[in-house]
Design an enzyme around this catalytic site. Structure first.
Site, PDB file in Angstrom:
ATOM      1  N   ALA A  58       0.814  -1.219   0.000  1.00  0.00           N
ATOM      2  CA  ALA A  58       0.000   0.000   0.000  1.00  0.00           C
ATOM      3  C   ALA A  58       0.845   1.265   0.000  1.00  0.00           C
ATOM      4  CB  ALA A  58      -0.948  -0.012   1.207  1.00  0.00           C
ATOM      5  N   LYS A  94       0.773 -16.736   0.081  1.00  0.00           N
ATOM      6  CA  LYS A  94       1.977 -15.897   0.193  1.00  0.00           C
ATOM      7  C   LYS A  94       2.058 -15.208   1.552  1.00  0.00           C
ATOM      8  CE  LYS A  94       0.071 -11.668  -0.113  1.00  0.00           C
ATOM      9  NZ  LYS A  94       0.367 -10.380   0.539  1.00  0.00           N
ATOM     10  N   ARG A 141       3.325  -6.460   6.422  1.00  0.00           N
ATOM     11  CA  ARG A 141       2.988  -6.704   7.831  1.00  0.00           C
ATOM     12  C   ARG A 141       3.185  -8.177   8.198  1.00  0.00           C
ATOM     13  NH1 ARG A 141      -3.215  -4.793   7.156  1.00  0.00           N
ATOM     14  NH2 ARG A 141      -2.084  -3.125   6.109  1.00  0.00           N
TER      15      ARG A 141
END
Length: 334
Positions: free
Chosen positions: A140, A191, A255
């Site tokens: 992002a 993933k 993250r």
């Protein structure tokens, strides 16, 4: 002018709202926190996520889902995977009869092992022609500052895929279409688990060879499961497979990788959960993925070891030793 609703105003939802507006859509971003909505409307920034990125004037925010969804022809969903079903119970009755649902989520529903498009179809009562999935190497923060990137829009309907493609094509984000919804979603879900393992390697101090080996073997087990479920193997060589895997395993912006790194440095699952604000989807997806794999007799050794580290307290170094001591075999097998 296309009208889009984006729910909710987390980091990826906020950035995708910017993408849609930059592509010419009028966007309403739903923020549960009224203070966030007020900041977006007043200062054109989301102070909780990406506070230094100015949002376009075409992005407005509201703390009312009814207002966000009013007259929307695109309903973009960016919520934690495990919250999707309960959110749709509230939101689906507010959605217009012809609106297309767009999933930005990369996870599997715990308990059912359903993909996000399957949850949307069931909870919202819509057919696959009204659902699209966006997946790929889409960190992002990088897209927010307009670093060039590509993504995949997958739908069972070519018309829907092309419509969403047109809605998110900007000078900095190039979308491609794909008919393999299953493969694109599976690539995104697995993933996240592999990225947890990549972070563990980083936390333990291992190097590039270790990471490259992990990524490649992680892709192999993704493809094995996908092929067994009926996905197109070529999908895993593309943006929603290899592309997403490389970005998520290699970037400190991920993250899931960050979460895994803390585990690799010796923190427990509970300690990391208490410290890390944003959701690491791989933590919740590994067990549903293993349930799918076990039901099909598919071997997913990396995912298995990640699950053991997370839920059985296995030290990450012991997980590495277990993987390295497995009986050698051919590189390619289904």
């Amino acid at each position: 002018m296309r009208r889009a609703a984006v729910l909710t105003a987390g980091s990826w939802g906020t950035v995708f709202a910017k993408v849609l507006a930059d592509a010419g859509a009028r966007v309403t971003l739903f923020a549960r926190d009224r203070a966030i909505a007020d900041a977006i409307n007043g200062r054109h920034v989301n102070p909780r996520y990406l506070a230094d990125v100015r949002l376009p004037d075409l992005v407005r925010a509201t703390s009312s889902p009814e207002r966000a969804l009013r007259d929307a022809d695109l309903v973009v969903l960016a919520v934690p995977s495990q919250a999707l079903r309960s959110c749709l119970v509230e939101w689906a009755p507010l959605v217009g009869p012809g609106a297309v649902y767009v999933s930005l989520m990369k996870g599997m529903e715990a308990g059912s092992s359903r993909r996000m498009s399957e949850v949307i179809a069931q909870a919202a009562g819509v057919g696959p022609e009204r659902i699209a999935v966006v997946s790929g190497p889409n960190l992002a923060r990088e897209i927010a500052v307009e670093h060039p990137a590509a993504t995949v829009v997958a739908s069972a309907s070519a018309a829907t895929a092309h419509a969403v493609q047109a809605a998110c094509w900007t000078p900095y984000l190039r979308p491609y279409t794909n008919a393999d919804v299953l493969g694109c979603e599976l690539g995104g879900a697995v993933k996240n688990v592999i990225a947890l393992a990549a972070g563990m390697l980083e936390g333990m101090g291992f190097g590039t060879n270790s990471l490259a080996s992990l990524i490649t073997r992680g892709l192999a087990e993704t493809a094995r499961l996908g092929t067994a479920l009926g996905a197109d193997p070529m999908t895993f060589a593309g943006l929603a497979g290899l592309g997403d895997l490389v970005a998520t395993c290699g970037s400190p912006l991920s993250r899931n990788r960050t979460f895994g790194e803390k585990l690799g440095r010796g923190m427990t699952l509970d300690q990391v959960l208490a410290e890390q604000r944003q959701v690491a989807e791989g933590v919740r997806s590994c067990r549903p993925l293993l349930a799918l794999a076990d039901g099909l007799g598919v071997s997913m050794p990396i995912t298995r070891q990640v699950e053991r580290v997370l839920y059985e307290g296995l030290p990450p170094l012991e997980a590495v030793k277990d993987l390295m001591s497995r009986e050698p075999g051919p590189e390619y097998r289904l």
